[in-house]
Scaffold this motif. Structure first.
Motif, PDB file in Angstrom:
ATOM      1  N   THR A 168      25.073  42.697  42.557  1.00  0.00           N
ATOM      2  CA  THR A 168      24.822  44.171  42.180  1.00  0.00           C
ATOM      3  C   THR A 168      25.532  45.144  43.506  1.00  0.00           C
ATOM      4  N   LYS A 169      25.853  44.769  44.498  1.00  0.00           N
ATOM      5  CA  LYS A 169      26.940  44.896  45.515  1.00  0.00           C
ATOM      6  C   LYS A 169      28.833  44.610  44.763  1.00  0.00           C
ATOM      7  N   ILE A 170      28.476  43.428  44.464  1.00  0.00           N
ATOM      8  CA  ILE A 170      30.066  42.365  44.176  1.00  0.00           C
ATOM      9  C   ILE A 170      30.570  43.267  42.966  1.00  0.00           C
ATOM     10  N   LEU A 171      29.385  43.594  41.789  1.00  0.00           N
ATOM     11  CA  LEU A 171      29.257  44.485  40.578  1.00  0.00           C
ATOM     12  C   LEU A 171      30.979  45.714  41.017  1.00  0.00           C
ATOM     13  N   ASN A 172      29.911  45.970  42.013  1.00  0.00           N
ATOM     14  CA  ASN A 172      30.023  47.466  42.370  1.00  0.00           C
ATOM     15  C   ASN A 172      31.209  47.880  43.166  1.00  0.00           C
ATOM     16  N   GLN A 173      31.749  46.546  43.761  1.00  0.00           N
ATOM     17  CA  GLN A 173      32.971  46.707  43.984  1.00  0.00           C
ATOM     18  C   GLN A 173      34.147  46.676  43.175  1.00  0.00           C
ATOM     19  N   LEU A 174      33.896  45.765  42.262  1.00  0.00           N
ATOM     20  CA  LEU A 174      34.611  44.929  41.014  1.00  0.00           C
ATOM     21  C   LEU A 174      34.622  46.324  40.273  1.00  0.00           C
ATOM     22  N   LEU A 175      34.150  47.097  40.525  1.00  0.00           N
ATOM     23  CA  LEU A 175      34.521  48.871  39.721  1.00  0.00           C
ATOM     24  C   LEU A 175      34.972  49.153  40.328  1.00  0.00           C
ATOM     25  N   SER A 176      35.371  48.910  41.839  1.00  0.00           N
ATOM     26  CA  SER A 176      36.139  50.028  42.519  1.00  0.00           C
ATOM     27  C   SER A 176      37.762  49.359  42.211  1.00  0.00           C
ATOM     28  N   THR A 177      38.320  48.547  41.753  1.00  0.00           N
ATOM     29  CA  THR A 177      39.498  47.350  41.661  1.00  0.00           C
ATOM     30  C   THR A 177      40.006  47.839  40.272  1.00  0.00           C
ATOM     31  N   ASP A 178      41.005  47.022  40.052  1.00  0.00           N
ATOM     32  CA  ASP A 178      41.584  46.896  39.070  1.00  0.00           C
ATOM     33  C   ASP A 178      40.583  45.942  38.017  1.00  0.00           C
ATOM     34  N   PHE A 179      39.752  45.001  38.284  1.00  0.00           N
ATOM     35  CA  PHE A 179      39.169  44.231  38.052  1.00  0.00           C
ATOM     36  C   PHE A 179      38.994  44.253  36.342  1.00  0.00           C
ATOM     37  N   PHE A 180      38.396  44.965  36.203  1.00  0.00           N
ATOM     38  CA  PHE A 180      37.674  45.964  34.627  1.00  0.00           C
ATOM     39  C   PHE A 180      38.397  46.414  33.912  1.00  0.00           C
ATOM     40  N   LYS A 181      39.622  46.059  34.139  1.00  0.00           N
ATOM     41  CA  LYS A 181      41.039  46.903  33.482  1.00  0.00           C
ATOM     42  C   LYS A 181      41.270  46.497  31.976  1.00  0.00           C
ATOM     43  N   THR A 182      40.675  45.157  32.168  1.00  0.00           N
ATOM     44  CA  THR A 182      40.697  44.005  31.288  1.00  0.00           C
ATOM     45  C   THR A 182      39.631  43.518  30.729  1.00  0.00           C
ATOM     46  N   THR A 183      39.245  42.855  29.478  1.00  0.00           N
ATOM     47  CA  THR A 183      38.143  42.954  29.177  1.00  0.00           C
ATOM     48  C   THR A 183      37.448  41.330  29.844  1.00  0.00           C
ATOM     49  N   HIS A 184      36.278  41.791  30.531  1.00  0.00           N
ATOM     50  CA  HIS A 184      35.607  40.219  30.832  1.00  0.00           C
ATOM     51  C   HIS A 184      34.340  39.468  29.923  1.00  0.00           C
ATOM     52  N   SER A 185      34.068  39.095  29.511  1.00  0.00           N
ATOM     53  CA  SER A 185      32.921  37.990  29.628  1.00  0.00           C
ATOM     54  C   SER A 185      31.727  37.412  30.783  1.00  0.00           C
ATOM     55  N   ILE A 186      30.841  37.531  30.620  1.00  0.00           N
ATOM     56  CA  ILE A 186      29.655  37.639  31.707  1.00  0.00           C
ATOM     57  C   ILE A 186      30.274  36.603  32.326  1.00  0.00           C
TER      58      ILE A 186
END
Length: 148
Positions: A81-99
């Motif tokens: 949860t902590k890592i995914l929330n950190q990724l939300l604050s970066t540009d990581f999810f600007k493109t689609t990603h599978s699990i």
């Protein structure tokens, strides 16, 4: 009973009134979980923000460089949860990603080996909270996640 068990029993009795004051069992579990996490960090010597646990007011021994063990080996890795929330604050999810690609990214960049089943529930929750958009990929019929 042994002395540590008696001490633990006394501590549990002390917090039981506070925990039982909450009507929701889920909230009770979260309160106990946070308290246990704080106690673990306190025992390890990572005392930032946990001074309230030191009832006696005694000065606590700090971990120094000349101790026979590594400080970093005792620290708990951040959870999914902590890592995914950190990724939300970066540009990581600007493109689609599978699990699976998210799990691979976490392994490479955060040294955390998450199973896709560990990530799927958290990603679904983030999608329901409108923090991520969940789309089904037409090619492989799997879900992909992108920032809203």
């Amino acid at each position: 009973m042994s002395r540590p068990i008696e001490k633990l029993k006394k501590q549990l009795i002390e917090i039981s009134e506070v925990v039982n004051a909450f009507q929701s069992e889920a909230v009770q579990v979260k309160v106990v979980d946070k308290l246990l996490d704080a106690m673990i960090e306190f025992e390890r010597g990572d005392l930032d923000g946990y001074e309230f646990l030191n009832k006696k007011g005694t000065k606590l021994r700090s971990i120094s460089d000349d101790d026979n063990y590594s400080v970093t080996s005792n620290r708990k890795k951040p959870g999914a949860t902590k890592i995914l929330n950190q990724l939300l604050s970066t540009d990581f999810f600007k493109t689609t990603h599978s699990i699976s690609s998210i799990a691979d990214y976490c392994k490479e960049n955060y040294n955390s080996n998450f199973k896709t089943s560990e990530l799927s529930g958290i990603l679904l929750k983030l999608a329901k909270e409108n923090k991520l958009k969940r789309e089904r990929n037409d090619d492989n019929n799997r879900f992909e996640y992108i920032a809203v």
